[in-house]
Design a protein around this motif. Structure first.
Motif, PDB file in Angstrom:
ATOM      1  N   CYS A   1       0.858  -1.186   0.000  1.00 22.38           N
ATOM      2  CA  CYS A   1       0.000   0.000   0.000  1.00 22.38           C
ATOM      3  C   CYS A   1       0.895   1.236   0.000  1.00 22.38           C
ATOM      4  O   CYS A   1       1.983   1.221   0.583  1.00 22.38           O
ATOM      5  CB  CYS A   1      -0.888   0.031   1.238  1.00 22.38           C
TER       6      CYS A   1
ATOM      7  N   LYS B   1      -4.669   6.910  -1.412  1.00 21.50           N
ATOM      8  CA  LYS B   1      -4.196   5.641  -0.855  1.00 21.50           C
ATOM      9  C   LYS B   1      -4.510   4.500  -1.825  1.00 21.50           C
ATOM     10  O   LYS B   1      -5.678   4.234  -2.122  1.00 21.50           O
ATOM     11  CB  LYS B   1      -4.873   5.381   0.499  1.00 21.50           C
ATOM     12  N   GLU B   2      -3.481   3.844  -2.325  1.00 19.34           N
ATOM     13  CA  GLU B   2      -3.647   2.722  -3.245  1.00 19.34           C
ATOM     14  C   GLU B   2      -3.158   1.441  -2.600  1.00 19.34           C
ATOM     15  O   GLU B   2      -2.059   1.395  -2.036  1.00 19.34           O
ATOM     16  CB  GLU B   2      -2.889   2.955  -4.553  1.00 19.34           C
ATOM     17  N   GLU B   3      -3.951   0.389  -2.687  1.00 22.86           N
ATOM     18  CA  GLU B   3      -3.547  -0.936  -2.234  1.00 22.86           C
ATOM     19  C   GLU B   3      -3.459  -1.846  -3.453  1.00 22.86           C
ATOM     20  O   GLU B   3      -4.443  -2.025  -4.174  1.00 22.86           O
ATOM     21  CB  GLU B   3      -4.552  -1.510  -1.234  1.00 22.86           C
TER      22      GLU B   3
ATOM     23  N   ARG C   1      -6.867  -1.261  -5.457  1.00 21.98           N
ATOM     24  CA  ARG C   1      -7.991  -0.613  -4.791  1.00 21.98           C
ATOM     25  C   ARG C   1      -7.529   0.755  -4.284  1.00 21.98           C
ATOM     26  O   ARG C   1      -6.458   0.878  -3.690  1.00 21.98           O
ATOM     27  CB  ARG C   1      -8.514  -1.444  -3.615  1.00 21.98           C
TER      28      ARG C   1
ATOM     29  N   TYR D   1      -8.625   3.998  -1.870  1.00 22.64           N
ATOM     30  CA  TYR D   1      -9.492   4.279  -0.724  1.00 22.64           C
ATOM     31  C   TYR D   1      -9.891   5.748  -0.654  1.00 22.64           C
ATOM     32  O   TYR D   1      -9.146   6.635  -1.114  1.00 22.64           O
ATOM     33  CB  TYR D   1      -8.789   3.873   0.573  1.00 22.64           C
ATOM     34  N   ASP D   2     -11.057   5.992  -0.036  1.00 24.94           N
ATOM     35  CA  ASP D   2     -11.566   7.356   0.179  1.00 24.94           C
ATOM     36  C   ASP D   2     -11.546   8.149  -1.121  1.00 24.94           C
ATOM     37  O   ASP D   2     -11.094   9.297  -1.159  1.00 24.94           O
ATOM     38  CB  ASP D   2     -10.732   8.074   1.263  1.00 24.94           C
TER      39      ASP D   2
ATOM     40  N   ASP E   1     -21.022  -0.310   2.227  1.00 24.56           N
ATOM     41  CA  ASP E   1     -20.506  -1.536   2.823  1.00 24.56           C
ATOM     42  C   ASP E   1     -21.601  -2.594   2.777  1.00 24.56           C
ATOM     43  O   ASP E   1     -22.791  -2.280   2.873  1.00 24.56           O
ATOM     44  CB  ASP E   1     -20.099  -1.298   4.288  1.00 24.56           C
TER      45      ASP E   1
ATOM     46  N   VAL F   1     -15.875  -1.984   0.193  1.00 22.46           N
ATOM     47  CA  VAL F   1     -15.587  -0.972   1.218  1.00 22.46           C
ATOM     48  C   VAL F   1     -16.127   0.354   0.711  1.00 22.46           C
ATOM     49  O   VAL F   1     -15.700   0.838  -0.343  1.00 22.46           O
ATOM     50  CB  VAL F   1     -14.069  -0.863   1.511  1.00 22.46           C
ATOM     51  N   LYS F   2     -17.064   0.918   1.431  1.00 27.75           N
ATOM     52  CA  LYS F   2     -17.697   2.149   0.991  1.00 27.75           C
ATOM     53  C   LYS F   2     -16.668   3.252   0.753  1.00 27.75           C
ATOM     54  O   LYS F   2     -15.766   3.460   1.561  1.00 27.75           O
ATOM     55  CB  LYS F   2     -18.715   2.622   2.033  1.00 27.75           C
TER      56      LYS F   2
ATOM     57  N   SER G   1     -14.439   3.316  -1.608  1.00 25.18           N
ATOM     58  CA  SER G   1     -13.240   2.855  -2.317  1.00 25.18           C
ATOM     59  C   SER G   1     -13.597   2.530  -3.759  1.00 25.18           C
ATOM     60  O   SER G   1     -14.762   2.544  -4.155  1.00 25.18           O
ATOM     61  CB  SER G   1     -12.641   1.624  -1.627  1.00 25.18           C
TER      62      SER G   1
END
Length: 363
Positions: A135, A148-150, A160, A162-163, A285, A304-305, A307
């Protein structure tokens, strides 16, 4: 589910009628497991009707001896007339030629289908590439904007973010399409058809609002691909919002539209290119179920809400990447909302030039 308890939520247990109605949508093997599991529960009051259905499922599956054993035992206490059916099943059970289990034909999609089911249940094999997953804050050409990247899969690349979408934007997308939601369709030979493999409701966001333009620019910043819908050139498709209710799912499929060799394509619509990549927002979610799974690369992604998930459907050479085959697992509890953006090849020539080597990767 049968007992009425899913995770930490308790509801009314399933009745015998509920169990039978659900079984009608299962294959024979699934019906047998489903009925047997229900009979193994404590405090099952109406065992007679379920036992009879279990016997019939065994009989249809070619296991006449098991069906006969169940009906013979059931006849001792049942008021149901079963003499004729028992005689028919006994004759078949005692006939060596007819009672031999039939050899099932080889199913080329069996491995993928089994992997899909196992991933939906949370049974994942340990990945040998786990050590290269990570990440980080992904930088963009705007210095102050990082995300934020995973990295969920290294090869092929699935990420994925995030936010990535606000609650306000989520509400806007949902409210825009709620009145237009219809049964989701699958593409077959260029035609959209209703099919049991996809049971959600969907609608396209037809009006290019400021929020849609903002989200398209955000996708462009993070992927480098042109995701804006234009009238003169179709670099991407409009946002599609999908809602899955209880049991809603989408079986294994590819987002790419053209599986044939590119040299053989005569479809005039191909001037806009195939779907090079997919971007999917998770708008809520999900209490249980609803994962996105990639059976061929052993990947399971839970909603995940806020994302979003991104992957390529085509190889850098332009050929279809079969590893991108994916599915939406059934929603067990709650509901699931996603918004998908399919990005086309047209307009990406300078942003994502083709690589001639067939084994080349995007990253």
């Amino acid at each position: 589910m049968m007992s009425g308890t899913i995770l930490n939520t308790t509801a009314s247990p399933l009745t015998s009628s509920d169990v039978i109605n659900i079984a009608n949508y299962l294959e024979l093997e699934g019906q047998i497991n489903w009925y047997q599991t229900f009979l193994d529960l404590p405090d099952v009051t109406d065992k007679e009707s379920i036992s009879y259905k279990l016997a019939m499922a065994y009989y249809k599956a070619g296991m006449s001896r098991k069906a006969l054993d169940i009906l013979t035992e059931l006849q001792k206490t049942s008021t149901r007339s079963m003499g004729t059916i028992i005689l028919t099943i006994r004759q078949k059970a005692e006939s060596p030629e007819k009672n031999k289990p039939q050899e099932k034909p080889m199913d080329p999609g069996g491995y993928v289908d089994n992997a899909y089911r196992q991933l939906c249940r949370g049974h994942m094999q340990k990945s040998r590439y786990a050590h290269v997953l990570f990440c980080y804050n992904k930088a963009t050409r705007i210095p102050y904007y990082t995300v934020k990247e995973e990295v969920m899969s290294h090869v092929p690349r699935v990420s994925r973010f995030y936010d990535i979408i606000s609650d306000e934007d989520i509400s806007h997308l949902q409210n825009t399409v709620k009145q237009n939601l219809t049964r989701g369709r699958v593409i077959s030979d260029g035609v959209g058809l209703s099919d049991d493999s996809r049971t959600g409701e969907s609608a396209y966001v037809k009006i290019a609002t400021n929020i849609c333009l903002k989200l398209e620019k955000r996708i462009e910043l993070l992927t480098g691909l042109d995701a804006t819908v234009r009238k003169d050139i179709k670099t991407s498709e409009k946002f599609q919002v999908v809602n899955y209710g209880i049991g809603g799912h989408y079986d294994c499929h590819l987002d790419s539209l053209y599986r044939r060799n590119r040299a053989d394509i005569t479809d005039g619509n191909y001037t806009i290119g195939d779907r090079i990549a997919t971007w999917m927002f998770y708008l809520n979610d999900v209490k249980a179920g609803g994962a996105t799974v990639f059976p061929k690369i052993n990947l399971r992604i839970l909603p995940v809400k806020g994302s979003a998930v991104f992957w390529y459907n085509l190889l850098p050479s332009g050929e279809v990447d079969d590893r991108s085959e994916h599915a939406a697992c059934p929603v067990i509890l709650g509901t699931k909302w996603v918004t998908t953006k399919w990005i086309r090849e047209t307009g990406q020539e300078l942003r994502k030039p083709c690589k001639t080597h067939p084994m080349a990767e995007h990253f």
